[in-house]
Design an enzyme around this catalytic site. Structure first.
Site, PDB file in Angstrom:
ATOM      1  CG  ASP A 205     -13.449  -2.865  -0.347  1.00 31.25           C
ATOM      2  OD1 ASP A 205     -13.609  -4.287  -0.307  1.00 31.25           O
ATOM      3  OD2 ASP A 205     -12.407  -2.293   0.143  1.00 31.25           O
TER       4      ASP A 205
ATOM      5  CB  CYS B  45      -5.140  -1.483  -4.705  1.00 31.66           C
ATOM      6  SG  CYS B  45      -5.385  -0.010  -3.870  1.00 31.66           S
TER       7      CYS B  45
END
Length: 218
Positions: free
Chosen positions: A136, A13
């Protein structure tokens, strides 16, 4: 007894350069994240997106990362980066996820910021409105960014989780920790950003290679 667990998918990412994307492709990552949150050091300008989108074509699933973004901003990014999926990293509720899914006809990923078991349980609210959950670490109160800070949460919270949606793991992953994370959680996807960087926003090809190798070997 043989381990028949399927290998985890791998998302790199916050990619902003052709070299970083090339490293992800050669390391056999499966997904790339393009960050469209302007305060982030990994912010991808729309003008850079088409070239990277073309480079990723046929190699990586292109996921756009947004934080409480307006429809028009998402539409511009979907077009410029030829996104395959939309990742929501803000306070978007299930209704917002469903709205974006309907408007753009793309799979919607919802990031759940985790500090405790109640945050894991909240993921179930997105059944029927999102397509994928990404767990997350919850950032400290007042932090300028919702993620990408290299923070991890207690992965043991996911050991017994059996939610209605497929899910992945992010937050504090690195080449050194990803194999343990995969073995401990059986996440279907692992997502890394700062853990494969030599400086904020600067991806390191060797760290990308090591991360993908260790994730697949878990």
């Amino acid at each position: 007894m043989n381990d028949t667990r399927p290998a985890s998918a791998i998302k790199i990412c916050g990619v902003t350069t052709r070299d970083a994307l090339d490293a992800a492709i050669h390391a056999r990552a499966t997904h790339v994240g393009f960050n469209f949150f302007p305060p982030s050091p990994r912010f991808l300008h729309l003008g850079q997106a088409p070239a990277l989108a073309a480079q990723a074509e046929g190699h990586l699933v292109r996921v756009g990362v947004f934080v409480d973004a307006a429809d028009d901003a998402i539409a511009d990014a979907v077009a410029a980066a030829r996104l395959d999926a939309i990742q929501l990293h803000g306070k978007e509720d299930p209704a917002r996820a469903a709205q974006l899914r309907a408007r753009f006809g793309k799979p919607v990923w919802k990031v759940m910021s985790v500090a405790g078991p109640e945050d894991i349980a909240r993921a179930d609210l997105y059944a029927g409105t999102a397509d994928f959950i990404l767990f997350d670490a919850k950032t400290p109160k007042g932090a300028a960014l919702p993620g990408g800070l290299g923070l991890a949460f207690d992965w043991n919270l996911l050991r017994a989780y059996r939610g209605p949606l497929p899910w992945g793991l992010a937050g504090g992953l690195s080449p050194a920790s990803v194999a343990e994370a995969v073995r401990g959680t059986a996440a279907s996807l692992v997502d890394v950003s700062s853990g494969v960087e030599s400086a904020p926003g600067v991806k390191n090809a060797e760290l990308i290679r090591a991360f993908c190798l260790n994730a697949r070997g878990a």
